[in-house]
Enzyme design. Sequence first.
Site, PDB file in Angstrom:
ATOM      1  N   ARG A  30       0.826  -1.212   0.000  1.00 39.58           N
ATOM      2  CA  ARG A  30       0.000   0.000   0.000  1.00 39.58           C
ATOM      3  C   ARG A  30       0.859   1.260   0.000  1.00 39.58           C
ATOM      4  O   ARG A  30       0.409   2.317  -0.428  1.00 39.58           O
ATOM      5  CB  ARG A  30      -0.924  -0.007   1.221  1.00 39.58           C
ATOM      6  N   LEU A  76      -0.376   2.390  -5.231  1.00 40.86           N
ATOM      7  CA  LEU A  76      -1.292   3.503  -5.498  1.00 40.86           C
ATOM      8  C   LEU A  76      -0.636   4.875  -5.310  1.00 40.86           C
ATOM      9  O   LEU A  76      -0.862   5.781  -6.119  1.00 40.86           O
ATOM     10  CB  LEU A  76      -2.542   3.369  -4.627  1.00 40.86           C
ATOM     11  N   VAL A  84     -10.103   1.824  -3.315  1.00 34.04           N
ATOM     12  CA  VAL A  84      -9.500   0.507  -3.122  1.00 34.04           C
ATOM     13  C   VAL A  84      -8.383   0.551  -2.072  1.00 34.04           C
ATOM     14  O   VAL A  84      -7.902   1.611  -1.699  1.00 34.04           O
ATOM     15  CB  VAL A  84      -8.949  -0.056  -4.457  1.00 34.04           C
ATOM     16  N   GLU A  85      -7.971  -0.634  -1.634  1.00 35.16           N
ATOM     17  CA  GLU A  85      -6.915  -0.821  -0.626  1.00 35.16           C
ATOM     18  C   GLU A  85      -7.162   0.011   0.629  1.00 35.16           C
ATOM     19  O   GLU A  85      -6.270   0.659   1.160  1.00 35.16           O
ATOM     20  CB  GLU A  85      -5.530  -0.504  -1.232  1.00 35.16           C
ATOM     21  N   GLY A  86      -8.395  -0.013   1.087  1.00 36.87           N
ATOM     22  CA  GLY A  86      -8.806   0.792   2.230  1.00 36.87           C
ATOM     23  C   GLY A  86      -9.401   2.086   1.720  1.00 36.87           C
ATOM     24  O   GLY A  86      -8.679   3.010   1.340  1.00 36.87           O
TER      25      GLY A  86
END
Length: 815
Positions: free
Chosen positions: A375, A379, A497-499
């Site tokens: 993460r 991103l 996405v990803e949290g």
Amino acid sequence: MTTLLWIIAMIFVLGAMAYLRVSLLSTTIAAAVVMVVGSTMDIISVIAWIVFLVIALPLNIKSFRQNFISRPLLKVYRGIMPEMSSTEKEAIEAGTTWWEADLFAGNPNWSKLHNYPKARLSAEEQAFLDGPVEEVCKMVNQHQVSHELGDLPQDVWQYLKDNGFFAMIIKKKYGGLEYSAYAQSCVLQKLAGVSSELASTVGVPNSLGPGELLQHYGTKEQQDHYLPRLAKGLEVPCFALTSPEAGSDAGSIPDFGVVCKGEFQGEEVLGMKLTWNKRYITLAPVATVLGLAFKLRDPEHLLGDKEELGITCALIPTDIPGVETGRRHFPLNCMFQNGPTRGNEVFVPLSFIIGGPEMAGQGWRMLVECLSVGRGITLPSNSAGGVKTAAVATGAYARIRRQFKLPIGKLEGIEEPMARIGGNAYLMDAVATLTTTAIDLGEKPSVISAIVKYHLTDRMQKCVIDAMDIHGGKGVCLGPNNYLGRGYQAAPIAITVEGANILTRSMIIYGQGAIRCHPYVLAEMESAFDTDANRGLNNFDAAIFGHIGFATSNFVRSFWMGVTSSYFTNSPYSDKTKRYYQQMNRFSANLALLSDLAMATLGGNLKRKERISARLGDLLSQLYLTSATLKRYEDEGRLTEDLPLVQWAVEDSLYKLQDSLDDLLNNFPMGLGIALRAVIFPFGRPIKRPSDVLDHKVAKIMQTPCASRDRLGKGQFWTASEFNAVGIQEQTFKDILAAEPLYDKVCKAAGKRLPFMWLDKVAAEGKALGVLSDSEIALLERAEIGRLKSINVDDFDTNELRAQLAPKAKQEKAA
């Protein structure tokens, strides 16, 4: 008068001791010295000495303090502090703390920041960027991907596999590239400037997924089998975590497995029946191996006494009977492979668990540890790369495009959003670099990764909106010549996405940060639930009194720096950045003070006060972003020509921090905000937003060929190749600047001011007047072709815009 002076002296001494964070014993001795001075001056009576000793001695006699102060406090603490769930505990314990802990401590060590090594690419990594990455960027036609094929072309897929793009994280002994986190970031930034589909396709296998999990937790057999195949592109991986019922609350996934005996490949083995329904899984439609997260149960106690084993991760080949790969999702016209995957009572051996049967139930810890790395790279890097390309391209477009007889970039209304794009591009690259530096140093920065995921995707979305506003119709009309529209559509995907960003800001950043970064809170919590009573009391005593001293220090520091506007605090430099360091000293102390007060007033309810938590997280986040910006300025040699970019980025971040701090004080629990405002902002808000003059300087850099502009867009894809509208425009930008003096020459010879358009006609007139050479005429003609290409938009036949059915679908529809 003498008594008043003595009181002032005592307050000063105690305040200085607190400010300097000296020990309790040293503070007591210093206070005793002041008492002795008072006695010699007949100011201090015996009663005053008795009061002093009654307070001082119990605090300094450890056994007395533990039994009569710390023990009752520990009992109260246990009563008000709810015990953490196993998933919360694993999330908090996962990863490491780094520079963010210094920022949280109220007294940052700037030498420590600047002594972290400068991020560098190896010769091999640089060659990869200059070779295969450059080549694949040339191969991708974004309009073809997003409008015609709905996918990357097969030759691009094969090129990515053949050249190790899916193996950047895999060690060389397995055939991978084993690149640094910084190199991965540089690759993804360059790809993201070309195509979000390209960057996503490369980013996911190198982020949270089978490759990462296998290297950290896989058995030797699993590593030897899968890692070479992943490195060669023989396997395409995906990782399935998100379910329809559990998105951001990943710990509540309903997917499950049941330990049982069954038949696999003709033999009876101990295994598990898996049932899952996952969605939003990137690469799922094309994956050959599925990383799967599920809750494992053992009702027959085949593995031990425990029935609910917990979240587990396994590798499932997608060609096993019962594995159902769903159809593709269609996320906002972005054509990266994404879709659902399902299975109902699919039996697989226990050996499919990543790490083998002994890792059953350890999946959540595995995920949160690996996620803190992935993460922090994918991103944020994609966001930084997209904005860097947009910044330089917007600068070129604003210099080429004219309205009201001026390049639009010279209009103040355009300068404002341009400065936001340019300043953020500088900051975002700095943040991505500092974060990957931490990862390359061996850190697993769970708090930092949440900060950069939220703030860089958020800033990216806002920058793309600004770029769209500046480009107008050029950004709105899709086609081969539009380099913004698809990125604008894709921006909300990165947000979710990803949290999801709302969750990340309101719960994760500060929820983890307050416990992990605070020097005493985690120790207090661990000691409160320690099964060894004596050890727990000893640890709690050390932590609680350290915490009291820490809070007192931050109160004094906040008050003193508020009164003095932090002018007397340390800064590593005395140049124009000095005030930034001093202001960050002040805000760091404010963060530490307000965190302790929020925890003291709200206790365990703080995690449910999400807006309070979010604003506290904003303070930590903006301090980190500002630190990264100043670190970049230092690493690049403190180049004064880059100072406008540094100043804009820092002043914008500190202003945002101040806004969140102001909102926090307006909503602080128990009505304490008014009193705290008098301590923190005794003379009002000290930070101003970036000025119009600074906006102008940043916008000018973006529109002027110079080293600062080159550094702003460093590492991106600027080649003027067939499909690269940005690269073609960049060449036109240079041609237009070179054409302007030629245009002036022709106007002077003609004795009239010609419109700065139809430059081919200007060239013809210059030729007739005999004032231009053949090369100058060719330049003006080339500049006109490029100018029209830059300002015009694509158009299509109606049939080209209709959704085209594949041959099989056409036959089915006809039938």
